[in-house]
Scaffold this active site. Structure first.
Site, PDB file in Angstrom:
ATOM      1  N   LYS A   1      -3.055  12.009  -6.406  1.00 24.39           N
ATOM      2  CA  LYS A   1      -2.812  10.556  -6.427  1.00 24.39           C
ATOM      3  C   LYS A   1      -2.670  10.144  -7.882  1.00 24.39           C
ATOM      4  O   LYS A   1      -3.232  10.788  -8.771  1.00 24.39           O
ATOM      5  CB  LYS A   1      -3.986   9.809  -5.786  1.00 24.39           C
TER       6      LYS A   1
ATOM      7  N   ASP B   1       2.985   3.848  -3.238  1.00 29.92           N
ATOM      8  CA  ASP B   1       1.744   3.307  -2.681  1.00 29.92           C
ATOM      9  C   ASP B   1       1.775   1.824  -3.057  1.00 29.92           C
ATOM     10  O   ASP B   1       2.865   1.273  -3.313  1.00 29.92           O
ATOM     11  CB  ASP B   1       0.514   4.030  -3.260  1.00 29.92           C
TER      12      ASP B   1
HETATM   13  P1  NDP Z   1       2.392  -2.683  -0.772  1.00 34.36           P
HETATM   14  O1  NDP Z   1       2.269  -2.854  -2.228  1.00 34.36           O
HETATM   15  O2  NDP Z   1       3.751  -2.604  -0.165  1.00 34.36           O
HETATM   16  O3  NDP Z   1       1.592  -3.855  -0.017  1.00 34.36           O
HETATM   17  C1  NDP Z   1       0.237  -4.046  -0.226  1.00 34.36           C
HETATM   18  C2  NDP Z   1      -0.197  -5.282   0.521  1.00 34.36           C
HETATM   19  O4  NDP Z   1      -1.611  -5.365   0.472  1.00 34.36           O
HETATM   20  C3  NDP Z   1       0.337  -6.552  -0.101  1.00 34.36           C
HETATM   21  O5  NDP Z   1       0.483  -7.523   0.903  1.00 34.36           O
HETATM   22  C4  NDP Z   1      -0.777  -6.913  -1.074  1.00 34.36           C
HETATM   23  O6  NDP Z   1      -0.840  -8.286  -1.428  1.00 34.36           O
HETATM   24  C5  NDP Z   1      -1.996  -6.531  -0.282  1.00 34.36           C
HETATM   25  N1  NDP Z   1      -3.079  -6.201  -1.212  1.00 34.36           N
HETATM   26  C6  NDP Z   1      -3.062  -5.228  -2.156  1.00 34.36           C
HETATM   27  N2  NDP Z   1      -4.216  -5.239  -2.844  1.00 34.36           N
HETATM   28  C7  NDP Z   1      -4.943  -6.231  -2.325  1.00 34.36           C
HETATM   29  C8  NDP Z   1      -6.228  -6.728  -2.601  1.00 34.36           C
HETATM   30  N3  NDP Z   1      -6.980  -6.188  -3.577  1.00 34.36           N
HETATM   31  N4  NDP Z   1      -6.684  -7.775  -1.862  1.00 34.36           N
HETATM   32  C9  NDP Z   1      -5.913  -8.306  -0.864  1.00 34.36           C
HETATM   33  N5  NDP Z   1      -4.681  -7.871  -0.563  1.00 34.36           N
HETATM   34  C10 NDP Z   1      -4.219  -6.851  -1.271  1.00 34.36           C
HETATM   35  O7  NDP Z   1       1.521  -1.379  -0.409  1.00 34.36           O
HETATM   36  P2  NDP Z   1       1.569  -0.492   0.900  1.00 34.36           P
HETATM   37  O8  NDP Z   1       1.908  -1.323   2.078  1.00 34.36           O
HETATM   38  O9  NDP Z   1       2.376   0.698   0.600  1.00 34.36           O
HETATM   39  O10 NDP Z   1       0.051   0.012   0.991  1.00 34.36           O
HETATM   40  C11 NDP Z   1      -0.954  -0.680   1.752  1.00 34.36           C
HETATM   41  C12 NDP Z   1      -2.098   0.261   2.077  1.00 34.36           C
HETATM   42  O11 NDP Z   1      -1.593   1.384   2.813  1.00 34.36           O
HETATM   43  C13 NDP Z   1      -2.811   0.869   0.855  1.00 34.36           C
HETATM   44  O12 NDP Z   1      -4.172   1.064   1.175  1.00 34.36           O
HETATM   45  C14 NDP Z   1      -2.137   2.226   0.704  1.00 34.36           C
HETATM   46  O13 NDP Z   1      -2.942   3.156   0.007  1.00 34.36           O
HETATM   47  C15 NDP Z   1      -1.961   2.601   2.169  1.00 34.36           C
HETATM   48  N6  NDP Z   1      -0.974   3.628   2.434  1.00 34.36           N
HETATM   49  C16 NDP Z   1       0.331   3.462   2.068  1.00 34.36           C
HETATM   50  C17 NDP Z   1       1.258   4.437   2.357  1.00 34.36           C
HETATM   51  C18 NDP Z   1       2.711   4.257   2.084  1.00 34.36           C
HETATM   52  O14 NDP Z   1       3.495   5.092   2.558  1.00 34.36           O
HETATM   53  N7  NDP Z   1       3.145   3.215   1.387  1.00 34.36           N
HETATM   54  C19 NDP Z   1       0.851   5.719   2.977  1.00 34.36           C
HETATM   55  C20 NDP Z   1      -0.533   5.743   3.414  1.00 34.36           C
HETATM   56  C21 NDP Z   1      -1.398   4.741   3.121  1.00 34.36           C
HETATM   57  P3  NDP Z   1      -0.390  -8.761  -2.893  1.00 34.36           P
HETATM   58  O15 NDP Z   1       1.101  -8.634  -2.882  1.00 34.36           O
HETATM   59  O16 NDP Z   1      -0.890 -10.146  -3.027  1.00 34.36           O
HETATM   60  O17 NDP Z   1      -1.041  -7.819  -3.864  1.00 34.36           O
END
Ligand code: NDP
Length: 464
Positions: free
Chosen positions: A138, A178
Site C-alpha cells: 500500500k 484508493d
Molecule cells: P474515493 O476517493 O473515490 O471516495 C472516498 C469517499 O469516502 C468520498 O466520498 C470521501 O469524501 C469519503 N471519505 C474519505 N475519507 C473520509 C473521512 N475521513 N471521513 C468521511 N468521509 C470520507 O475512494 P474509494 O471509493 O476508492 O475508497 C473508499 C473506501 O474503499 C476506502 O476505505 C478504500 O480503502 C476502500 N477500497 C477501495 C478500493 C478501490 O478499488 N477503489 C478497493 C478496496 C477498498 P470526501 O470526498 O469528502 O473526502
C-alpha cells in the site's frame, strides 16, 4: 496492555499472539490503525496456530507484521501560483510471499505511516483470498487533491512518481487507486513512469481501457461487495430484491455499490462525504446516481448539493461526537464505503437495534472492534472488508493478466470472472469458519484462510 485475546487461561498460543501484538505496539508507537488491524487478526488465529504449531515455530506472524520494505520520500511540487509545497510519499511493500506487491495508493491529508501499515497488512490477507498470485502493499501521500487544479494534481503525481518509479515494476510492485487516486491520477502516474522508464508496461492497474486498462475495473470493488452480500444472503434464502440499503461515501466504491444494488432490485437511500450525508427516502435510482457521478467525478462537488437537485432528500452535516446518524436510519442492509472506523460501537448498536440483517464492508476496516463484536453478538451477516471488497484488487489481477497476454476481455467475461471470484471468496470464508468451529463468522474465516495461504508459502520459501 489489556488482554486482546479472550482465553481465561492463556495457552502458549495466546501468549505468543499477545506478545506479537505487544511487540507491534512497542515498535510502531502511535500507529493506532495498524495496532487495531493486527490485534483483530491475531485474536482470530488461536485455533489455526493450536492446530499447526509450525506457524508459531516459523515465526510467521512476527514476519507478516514487519514489512519487507518501507519507502518514504519527499514529494516537492509547485502550485498554480508558483508556491512550493512539500508532501511526504510512501510505499509499503508488506509481503511478496505469493506474488509481487500489490495494493492501492491513497492521497488524503490523513495519510501517515500507521494508516498505510494497516492497509498494507490487510491487503496481504485480501489478496490471498482472491486466489490470484498477488502479494500485498500500500502507498500514498498526505497530499490532498481536493480543491487542486488538474495541473496541480499532475505536477504532484509526476513528482511522486519520479521517486516511486525506482521501486516498482510489473513483476515487482504494481500500485493501483484508493481514496483520492482515481483514473485521473493513475493516468498522470502512468504517463510519468512510462516517460522515465521508457517502457509501456502494466506497472499500475486502474488504467483507462484505451491504454491497458480492464473493463469492469472501475466498477469492481462496488460490484464485488454487492456480489458478496448476495452470497451471504443466499445462505439464509434471501435476496437483495426490495431491501432498503444504507451506503456511505460517494466515491468510486460507493457509486458502483449503488449501481449494482439498483440493478438487483434493492433501494439504496443514502450517500455521504466528509461534509455529511444525504438521505433520500424515495431511493437513489439510476438517474440520480448518474447525476451524483457527474457531481463527484467531473465537477468534483460536495454531496450536500444533492438536496438542491432532489429536494425530497435531506442533508445532515458530519457529526463530531463520534457517532454517525447515517447508521441510525432504519434499513435492512448497510454498505460502509467511505473510510476506516466510520461505524463506531454506538453506530453498530443503532444498526442492530433497527434490525439490519447484513453489513458488507466496501471500505477497509470501516467498523471499530466494538462494532464488530456487536454484529457478532447479534448474529447478523457481517462481511469484513478484506473479503467483501476484494473484487477491486481481483479485477486488478485480471488487468495484469490481460496486460501480460496483450488481450482485452469483454465486459461480460470480466464480470463473470469477478462474480466467480467473489463466490469463491465467500465459500472459502464460510467453509474455513465452519472448519474452525465458528460457523457464519466470515471475519474469522477470512483471516484464517488468508493467513494459511501466505504462511504455507513462507514456510516453503524459507526464512526470508
Ligand atoms: P474515493 O476517493 O473515490 O471516495 C472516498 C469517499 O469516502 C468520498 O466520498 C470521501 O469524501 C469519503 N471519505 C474519505 N475519507 C473520509 C473521512 N475521513 N471521513 C468521511 N468521509 C470520507 O475512494 P474509494 O471509493 O476508492 O475508497 C473508499 C473506501 O474503499 C476506502 O476505505 C478504500 O480503502 C476502500 N477500497 C477501495 C478500493 C478501490 O478499488 N477503489 C478497493 C478496496 C477498498 P470526501 O470526498 O469528502 O473526502
Amino acid at each position: 496492555m489489556t488482554s486482546l485475546l479472550k482465553d481465561e487461561l492463556p495457552s502458549i498460543t495466546t501468549r505468543y499472539l499477545e506478545a506479537v501484538v505487544a511487540d507491534v505496539v512497542a515498535r510502531s508507537p502511535g500507529e493506532q490503525e495498524f495496532h487495531q488491524a493486527v490485534a483483530e487478526v491475531a485474536e482470530t488465529l488461536v485455533p489455526v496456530l493450536e492446530r499447526n504449531p509450525a506457524y508459531r515455530e516459523w515465526k510467521i506472524l512476527d514476519r507478516m507484521v514487519e514489512p519487507e520494505r518501507v519507502i518514504m520520500f519527499r514529494v516537492p511540487w509547485v502550485d498554480d501560483r508558483g508556491e512550493i509545497h512539500v508532501n511526504r510519499g510512501y510505499r509499503i511493500e508488506m509481503s511478496s510471499a505469493i506474488g509481487p506487491f500489490k495494493g492501492g495508493l491513497r492521497f488524503h491529508p490523513s495519510v501517515y505511516l500507521g494508516l498505510l501499515m494497516f492497509l498494507a497488512f490487510e491487503q496481504v490477507f485480501k489478496n490471498a483470498l482472491t486466489t490470484l498470485p498477488m502479494g500485498g502493499g500500500k502507498g500514498g501521500s498526505d497530499f490532498d487533491p481536493k480543491g487542486r487544479s488538474d495541473l496541480e494534481v499532475m505536477r504532484f503525481c509526476q513528482s511522486y512518481m519520479t521517486e516511486l518509479q525506482r521501486h516498482i515494476g510489473p513483476f515487482t510492485d504494481i500500485p493501483a487507486g484508493d481514496i483520492g487516486v482515481g483514473s485521473r491520477e493513475i493516468g498522470y502516474l502512468f504517463g510519468h513512469y512510462k516517460r522515465i522508464r521508457n517502457e509501456f508496461s502494466g506497472v499500475l492497474t486502474g488504467k483507462e481501457i484505451e491504454w491497458g486498462g480492464s473493463l469492469i475495473r472501475p466498477e469492481a470493488t462496488g460490484y464485488g461487495t454487492v456480489y458478496f452480500a448476495e452470497e451471504m444472503l443466499a445462505t439464509r434464502g434471501e435476496t437483495l430484491d426490495g431491501m432498503t440499503c444504507l451506503v456511505s461515501g460517494s466515491g468510486n466504491v460507493a457509486q458502483y455499490t449503488v449501481e449494482k444494488l439498483i440493478a438487483l432490485g434493492a433501494k439504496p437511500v443514502s450517500l455521504s462525504d466528509s461534509g455529511g450525508f444525504v438521505h433520500d427516502p424515495d431511493g437513489i435510482d439510476d438517474e440520480k446516481l448518474h447525476w451524483v457521478m457527474e457531481l463527484k467525478n467531473v465537477r468534483r462537488g460536495r454531496i450536500q448539493e444533492y438536496v438542491e437537485r432532489f429536494p425530497r432528500a435531506t442533508f445532515t452535516p458530519a457529526a463530531t461526537d463520534g457517532r454517525n446518524p447515517l447508521w441510525a436510519i432504519p434499513a435492512h442492509c448497510a454498505f460502509p464505503c467511505a473510510t476506516q472506523n466510520e461505524i463506531s460501537g454506538p453506530d453498530a448498536a443503532a444498526l442492530v437495534a433497527n434490525g439490519v440483517v447484513l453489513v458488507a464492508e466496501g471500505a477497509n476496516m470501516p467498523t471499530v472492534p466494538e462494532g464488530v463484536d456487536r454484529f457478532r453478538a447479534a448474529g447478523i451477516l457481517y462481511g469484513p472488508g478484506k473479503a467483501a471488497n476484494a473484487g477491486g484488487v481481483a479485477v486488478s489481477g485480471l488487468e495484469m493478466s490481460q496486460d501480460a497476454l496483450r488481450i482485452t476481455w469483454t465486459r461480460d467475461e470480466v464480470d463473470l470472472r469477478l462474480r466467480g471470484i467473489m463466490a469463491s471468496i465467500h465459500r472459502t470464508c464460510r467453509d474455513t469458519a465452519e472448519e474452525y468451529g465458528v460457523p457464519g463468522d466470515y471475519a474469522v474465516g477470512a483471516n484464517i484462510a488468508g493467513f494459511v495461504k501466505v504462511a504455507d508459502a513462507m514456510i516453503d520459501q524459507g526464512v526470508v
